[in-house]
Enzyme design. Sequence first.
Site, PDB file in Angstrom:
ATOM      1  N   ASP A 115      33.876   8.530   4.948  1.00 40.45           N
ATOM      2  CA  ASP A 115      34.755   7.586   4.430  1.00 40.45           C
ATOM      3  C   ASP A 115      34.441   6.491   5.004  1.00 40.45           C
ATOM      4  OD1 ASP A 115      35.907   9.510   2.602  1.00 40.45           O
ATOM      5  OD2 ASP A 115      37.838   9.635   3.792  1.00 40.45           O
TER       6      ASP A 115
ATOM      7  N   HIS B 298       9.862   7.300   7.035  1.00 38.57           N
ATOM      8  CA  HIS B 298      11.016   6.686   8.027  1.00 38.57           C
ATOM      9  C   HIS B 298      11.219   7.654   9.152  1.00 38.57           C
ATOM     10  CE1 HIS B 298      14.390   4.230   9.067  1.00 38.57           C
ATOM     11  NE2 HIS B 298      15.373   5.327   8.680  1.00 38.57           N
TER      12      HIS B 298
ATOM     13  N   SER C 278      16.256   4.190  13.277  1.00 38.87           N
ATOM     14  CA  SER C 278      17.365   3.604  12.086  1.00 38.87           C
ATOM     15  C   SER C 278      18.597   2.888  12.776  1.00 38.87           C
ATOM     16  CB  SER C 278      17.469   4.806  11.256  1.00 38.87           C
ATOM     17  OG  SER C 278      17.765   4.277   9.924  1.00 38.87           O
TER      18      SER C 278
END
Length: 255
Positions: free
Chosen positions: A174, A236, A82
């Site tokens: 963040d 996945h 990924s």
Amino acid sequence: MSLHRTELGQTGSRVVFCHGLFGQGRNWTQIAKALSADHRVLLLDMPNHGRSPWTETFDYLDLADIVADAIGDEPVTLVGHSMGGKIAMCLALRHPELVERLVVVDVAPVAYASGREFVGYIETMRGMDVASIERREQAEEALREAVPNPVVRSFLLQNFRRTEDGWRWQVNLDLLGEHMASLTGWPGEALGPATYDGPVLWVGGAGSDYISDEHAGEMDRRFPRNRRVLVKGAGHWVHSEQPEVFLEVLRRFLA
């Protein structure tokens, strides 16, 4: 930047693993232990994950260069899943002399249309009142409604660590939340016409939509010596859903 690393095995060729979003190097421990009798295995925590340092921006080319520094000068078999697969592909295109062969797990060298699922996870994790958490069970309960799948919830909670100052998220929520477009994207223009001519194995989950026939053209253009394998009964997270099949496919490629 010094990435957190775990090394297994003392003989044979080097195999380096790059995990995906919200992951850690230790996600590959089962596969790494199985390989360590015949290979020297390196598990890396990617920047902004696990015990590795955080960055101020998210850029796949910069991340690839950071991982290249961690690898050193000896060519390796590079395995990436990924997000880690995109880092691995960029590394092979920018530093082909470091990559003897490449394994890309359930991702393509393309920009994906949406990261809504990941955005939701990040918003939920960021919105959790960490200061009020005393036990891990409380954190799991706080995630239950937004993340009903217990496997995904357990995976995310691997990033939740107790420190001297209380609980905290190890992953840089963040930064990842603010740069989701870059994370789901692909720096094709910045890479120019670069190609990697070494052997490449694509391993996808038959139940996943991250690799499809429409991606084949870009795969072939960037990585002309590739072959693709779809693993039945996997989505996945191919290597955790079908570890024995994945290991057998990987061993054959290494041989």
